[in-house]
Design an enzyme around this catalytic site. Structure first.
Site, PDB file in Angstrom:
ATOM      1  N   ARG A 131     -18.906   8.334   1.636  1.00 46.48           N
ATOM      2  CA  ARG A 131     -18.538   8.533   0.221  1.00 46.48           C
ATOM      3  C   ARG A 131     -19.776   8.558  -0.668  1.00 46.48           C
ATOM      4  O   ARG A 131     -20.634   7.692  -0.582  1.00 46.48           O
ATOM      5  CB  ARG A 131     -17.597   7.413  -0.236  1.00 46.48           C
ATOM      6  CG  ARG A 131     -16.175   7.629   0.254  1.00 46.48           C
ATOM      7  CD  ARG A 131     -15.292   6.519  -0.192  1.00 46.48           C
ATOM      8  NE  ARG A 131     -15.681   5.257   0.426  1.00 46.48           N
ATOM      9  CZ  ARG A 131     -15.075   4.100   0.182  1.00 46.48           C
ATOM     10  NH1 ARG A 131     -14.082   4.040  -0.671  1.00 46.48           N
ATOM     11  NH2 ARG A 131     -15.464   3.012   0.798  1.00 46.48           N
TER      12      ARG A 131
ATOM     13  N   GLY B  30     -26.103   6.282  -2.847  1.00 44.43           N
ATOM     14  CA  GLY B  30     -24.725   6.657  -2.530  1.00 44.43           C
ATOM     15  C   GLY B  30     -23.789   5.473  -2.536  1.00 44.43           C
ATOM     16  O   GLY B  30     -24.123   4.399  -3.033  1.00 44.43           O
TER      17      GLY B  30
ATOM     18  N   ARG C  20     -29.371  -2.750  -9.581  1.00 46.43           N
ATOM     19  CA  ARG C  20     -29.919  -2.152  -8.352  1.00 46.43           C
ATOM     20  C   ARG C  20     -30.172  -0.661  -8.534  1.00 46.43           C
ATOM     21  O   ARG C  20     -31.196  -0.138  -8.108  1.00 46.43           O
ATOM     22  CB  ARG C  20     -28.977  -2.398  -7.169  1.00 46.43           C
ATOM     23  CG  ARG C  20     -29.159  -3.786  -6.587  1.00 46.43           C
ATOM     24  CD  ARG C  20     -28.175  -4.099  -5.487  1.00 46.43           C
ATOM     25  NE  ARG C  20     -28.441  -3.436  -4.211  1.00 46.43           N
ATOM     26  CZ  ARG C  20     -29.418  -3.778  -3.382  1.00 46.43           C
ATOM     27  NH1 ARG C  20     -30.239  -4.748  -3.698  1.00 46.43           N
ATOM     28  NH2 ARG C  20     -29.579  -3.148  -2.237  1.00 46.43           N
TER      29      ARG C  20
ATOM     30  N   LYS D 104     -25.599   4.686   3.727  1.00 41.21           N
ATOM     31  CA  LYS D 104     -26.643   3.759   4.169  1.00 41.21           C
ATOM     32  C   LYS D 104     -26.511   3.504   5.658  1.00 41.21           C
ATOM     33  O   LYS D 104     -25.569   4.014   6.281  1.00 41.21           O
ATOM     34  CB  LYS D 104     -26.624   2.467   3.357  1.00 41.21           C
ATOM     35  CG  LYS D 104     -25.415   1.602   3.509  1.00 41.21           C
ATOM     36  CD  LYS D 104     -25.603   0.334   2.667  1.00 41.21           C
ATOM     37  CE  LYS D 104     -24.457  -0.627   2.877  1.00 41.21           C
ATOM     38  NZ  LYS D 104     -24.629  -1.846   2.104  1.00 41.21           N
TER      39      LYS D 104
ATOM     40  N   ASP E 294       0.851  -1.191   0.000  1.00 41.49           N
ATOM     41  CA  ASP E 294       0.000   0.000   0.000  1.00 41.49           C
ATOM     42  C   ASP E 294       0.888   1.242   0.000  1.00 41.49           C
ATOM     43  O   ASP E 294       1.964   1.241   0.596  1.00 41.49           O
ATOM     44  CB  ASP E 294      -0.933   0.007   1.215  1.00 41.49           C
ATOM     45  CG  ASP E 294      -2.174   0.841   0.973  1.00 41.49           C
ATOM     46  OD1 ASP E 294      -3.264   0.267   0.796  1.00 41.49           O
ATOM     47  OD2 ASP E 294      -2.050   2.095   0.947  1.00 41.49           O
TER      48      ASP E 294
ATOM     49  N   THR F 138     -10.746   2.616  -8.348  1.00 41.47           N
ATOM     50  CA  THR F 138     -10.975   3.152  -9.699  1.00 41.47           C
ATOM     51  C   THR F 138     -12.076   4.208  -9.580  1.00 41.47           C
ATOM     52  O   THR F 138     -13.234   3.953  -9.904  1.00 41.47           O
ATOM     53  CB  THR F 138     -11.405   2.045 -10.689  1.00 41.47           C
ATOM     54  OG1 THR F 138     -12.399   1.221 -10.073  1.00 41.47           O
ATOM     55  CG2 THR F 138     -10.242   1.201 -11.117  1.00 41.47           C
TER      56      THR F 138
ATOM     57  N   LYS G 129     -20.050  -7.656 -13.459  1.00 41.65           N
ATOM     58  CA  LYS G 129     -19.883  -6.888 -12.221  1.00 41.65           C
ATOM     59  C   LYS G 129     -20.634  -5.551 -12.318  1.00 41.65           C
ATOM     60  O   LYS G 129     -21.347  -5.141 -11.394  1.00 41.65           O
ATOM     61  CB  LYS G 129     -18.389  -6.641 -11.978  1.00 41.65           C
ATOM     62  CG  LYS G 129     -18.070  -5.523 -11.018  1.00 41.65           C
ATOM     63  CD  LYS G 129     -18.343  -5.894  -9.584  1.00 41.65           C
ATOM     64  CE  LYS G 129     -18.327  -4.692  -8.670  1.00 41.65           C
ATOM     65  NZ  LYS G 129     -18.433  -5.001  -7.280  1.00 41.65           N
TER      66      LYS G 129
ATOM     67  N   CYS H 150     -20.134   2.201  -5.165  1.00 42.10           N
ATOM     68  CA  CYS H 150     -20.423   1.131  -6.139  1.00 42.10           C
ATOM     69  C   CYS H 150     -21.630   1.487  -6.998  1.00 42.10           C
ATOM     70  O   CYS H 150     -21.500   1.766  -8.180  1.00 42.10           O
ATOM     71  CB  CYS H 150     -20.671  -0.178  -5.413  1.00 42.10           C
ATOM     72  SG  CYS H 150     -19.338  -0.592  -4.298  1.00 42.10           S
TER      73      CYS H 150
HETATM   74  N1  SAJ Z   1     -30.649   1.872  -1.654  1.00 40.14           N
HETATM   75  C1  SAJ Z   1     -31.917   2.396  -1.895  1.00 40.14           C
HETATM   76  N2  SAJ Z   1     -32.969   1.525  -2.045  1.00 40.14           N
HETATM   77  C2  SAJ Z   1     -32.802   0.171  -1.972  1.00 40.14           C
HETATM   78  C3  SAJ Z   1     -31.499  -0.351  -1.714  1.00 40.14           C
HETATM   79  C4  SAJ Z   1     -30.437   0.530  -1.571  1.00 40.14           C
HETATM   80  O1  SAJ Z   1     -32.137   3.621  -1.979  1.00 40.14           O
HETATM   81  O2  SAJ Z   1     -33.797  -0.567  -2.130  1.00 40.14           O
HETATM   82  C5  SAJ Z   1     -29.497   2.797  -1.552  1.00 40.14           C
HETATM   83  C6  SAJ Z   1     -28.754   2.759  -0.220  1.00 40.14           C
HETATM   84  O3  SAJ Z   1     -29.378   3.571   0.737  1.00 40.14           O
HETATM   85  C7  SAJ Z   1     -27.400   3.262  -0.655  1.00 40.14           C
HETATM   86  C8  SAJ Z   1     -27.209   2.685  -2.039  1.00 40.14           C
HETATM   87  O4  SAJ Z   1     -28.522   2.372  -2.486  1.00 40.14           O
HETATM   88  O5  SAJ Z   1     -27.382   4.671  -0.747  1.00 40.14           O
HETATM   89  C9  SAJ Z   1     -26.276   1.491  -2.157  1.00 40.14           C
HETATM   90  O6  SAJ Z   1     -26.466   0.558  -1.105  1.00 40.14           O
HETATM   91  P1  SAJ Z   1     -26.350  -1.046  -1.284  1.00 40.14           P
HETATM   92  O7  SAJ Z   1     -26.442  -1.680   0.053  1.00 40.14           O
HETATM   93  O8  SAJ Z   1     -27.334  -1.533  -2.277  1.00 40.14           O
HETATM   94  O9  SAJ Z   1     -24.932  -1.281  -1.971  1.00 40.14           O
HETATM   95  P2  SAJ Z   1     -23.387  -1.058  -1.580  1.00 40.14           P
HETATM   96  O10 SAJ Z   1     -22.897   0.032  -2.465  1.00 40.14           O
HETATM   97  O11 SAJ Z   1     -23.134  -0.931  -0.126  1.00 40.14           O
HETATM   98  O12 SAJ Z   1     -22.752  -2.470  -2.049  1.00 40.14           O
HETATM   99  C10 SAJ Z   1     -22.974  -2.916  -3.377  1.00 40.14           C
HETATM  100  C11 SAJ Z   1     -23.387  -4.368  -3.372  1.00 40.14           C
HETATM  101  N3  SAJ Z   1     -23.953  -4.732  -4.667  1.00 40.14           N
HETATM  102  C12 SAJ Z   1     -25.142  -5.333  -4.795  1.00 40.14           C
HETATM  103  O13 SAJ Z   1     -25.852  -5.612  -3.871  1.00 40.14           O
HETATM  104  C13 SAJ Z   1     -25.534  -5.649  -6.224  1.00 40.14           C
HETATM  105  C14 SAJ Z   1     -22.217  -5.265  -3.064  1.00 40.14           C
HETATM  106  O14 SAJ Z   1     -22.547  -6.639  -3.206  1.00 40.14           O
HETATM  107  C15 SAJ Z   1     -21.041  -4.953  -3.980  1.00 40.14           C
HETATM  108  O15 SAJ Z   1     -19.900  -5.697  -3.647  1.00 40.14           O
HETATM  109  C16 SAJ Z   1     -20.674  -3.487  -3.838  1.00 40.14           C
HETATM  110  O16 SAJ Z   1     -21.827  -2.721  -4.169  1.00 40.14           O
HETATM  111  C17 SAJ Z   1     -19.499  -3.225  -4.762  1.00 40.14           C
HETATM  112  O17 SAJ Z   1     -18.342  -3.175  -4.275  1.00 40.14           O
HETATM  113  O18 SAJ Z   1     -19.696  -3.155  -5.957  1.00 40.14           O
END
Ligand code: SAJ
Length: 426
Positions: A320, A254, A210, A313, A31, A83, A203, A257
């Protein structure tokens, strides 16, 4: 003992390095951040992730995990550097490219390079392979290249990195087989062998799926607000259909990802990715929509608003790309004064003041809930009634349980109905 070198010891790289080290590999973690290197070599960690510290300290104690700022010779190299997107919403591949260049200095015949970082489609073929092809090695014959994206969920990384099915996308069959053999040493989920190109796109589509579905839920809220319909009830009813899964609306999307990955697709095929692009715009419009709803609930644009939650969340400390941060800025621009409370975010990561709950709501005309932390589910209603100017709540995450009728509770289900009835006492 076979050697592996993991470049980038963040949320993905460090758990990956620790899991390899606890499964028979001699691991060198790399790192650029000296304090991260220092912490790891002492058996501690510089990030927050359930179960990670014990895994790291065991590996360091047993001598199987060492960290440094320089890449060293190994049989396999894993690249897990960020990235990020730039201001034009294009992927910044500089960290990945730099990692490849440094690996080029130590790589030998028979080695495998695996990119775990999320990358736009065609990056392995058009950017990564040419870097290694510029050396004396035949790419895919002397050395192997693969993209194996991670799909772990923050808070469950240590479990999911082992148990999730894993996409293994080599730039040719020999590369796919070489990478699969490496992950087989600890992954208990399925190893899904494919091409680098399909791995890149799969990916991105997981997170785009989502994002698009959340946009649909957010659009439903706006439509329902106009037509006087309870959007949350509609989602509940529609999801009784055996093949429907409407997602949940919120103040925006947010994280590093969902709010980022769709742009990697748009960058490469802007004309064709209309739905993806519209979904991004809808989700990006939610902070403005929330500010508009707040305006309807308060007396003047100088009123005090209490903000609950800043993270992207619930129950994490990560701000971020958080829509809450965007909303805070927009409310300040309008002229509101804010009391802010997020028990998960430490003050040193914030320019704005993070107050206690009592201080944040004191004299406020409205509480605005932007994150569904567990701490917010059952708030002290008496404190709200006694200390706020008007006991009103706008809950964008529909996560509060409010019993008192003295409190005006508004969420994305009853927005239209409540807006009509709220009158400001003089
Ligand atoms: N959110 C909504 N409504 C929903 C679900 C989520 O508004 O019904 C919002 C959350 O509040 C948040 C955002 O979406 O702001 C993202 O939250 P998340 O829990 O869906 O996702 P991340 O970014 O924490 O993690 C995701 C995951 N991807 C999927 O579930 C398809 C994780 O498995 C991945 O590894 C990660 O992205 C990544 O590194 O890509």
């Amino acid at each position: 003992m076979r050697k592996i070198c993991v470049v980038g010891l963040g949320y993905i790289g460090l758990p990956t390095a620790a899991v390899f080290a606890n499964n028979g590999w001699d691991v060198q973690g790399v790192d650029i951040n000296p304090s991260a290197v220092d912490a790891i070599n002492k058996g501690t960690i510089h990030i927050e992730e359930v179960g990670l510290e014990s895994l790291v300290s065991k590996a360091v104690e047993e001598g199987n995990l060492k960290a440094s700022e320089k890449v060293k010779q190994a049989d396999c190299f894993i690249i897990s550097v960020p990235t990020p997107i730039n201001d034009e919403h294009k992927a910044n591949l500089e960290y990945v490219k730099n990692a490849c260049e440094t690996i080029l200095g130590v790589i030998k015949n028979g080695d495998t390079v695996i990119v775990e970082s999320t990358i736009p489609p065609r990056t392995m073929d058009d950017v990564i392979a040419p870097i290694f092809a510029s050396s004396k090695f035949q790419v895919g014959e002397d050395i192997y290249l693969a993209h194996c994206p991670e799909r772990v969920l923050p808070g469950r990384i240590v479990i999911e990195v082992v148990e999730n099915d894993r996409i293994i996308g080599g730039i040719n069959k020999a590369s796919t087989d070489a990478a699969a053999e490496i992950y087989a040493t600890f992954v208990t989920g399925k190893l899904l062998k494919t091409s680098a190109l399909s791995a890149e796109m799969s990916k991105l589509m997981e997170n785009t799926y989502r994002d698009v579905n959340i946009a649909l839920a957010n659009e439903l809220v706006k439509i329902s607000n106009k037509l006087g319909i309870d959007a949350l009830e509609v989602i509940g009813l529609a999801n009784h259909h055996p093949r429907v899964n409407l997602h949940l609306p919120g103040p925006g999307v947010g994280g590093h990802c969902l709010a980022v990955d769709p742009y990697f697709i748009m960058e490469k095929a802007p004309v064709e990715s209309q739905l993806i692009s519209n979904a991004r715009s809808i989700n990006n419009s939610m902070p403005d929509f929330v500010v508009e709803q707040v305006m309807k609930l308060v007396e003047s644009q100088k009123s005090k608003i209490a903000i609950l939650g800043l993270t992207y969340k619930g129950n994490i400390d990560d701000i971020r790309e958080s829509p809450a941060m965007d909303i805070v800025e927009k409310l300040l621009d309008v002229g509101f004064s804010l009391g802010i409370h997020d028990p998960h975010v430490s003050q040193e990561n914030l320019k704005i003041k993070n107050s206690s709950f009592a201080e944040a709501i004191e004299d406020a005309e409205c509480i605005l809930v932007l994150t569904d932390h567990n701490e917010f589910k059952e708030l002290d209603e008496k404190v709200i009634i006694d200390n706020m100017k008007y006991p009103r709540i706008l809950d964008t995450k529909n996560c509060l349980i409010i019993k008192s009728e003295e409190i005006t509770y508004v969420n994305f289900g009853n927005l239209a109905e409540k807006n009509k009835f709220i009158t400001v006492e003089s």
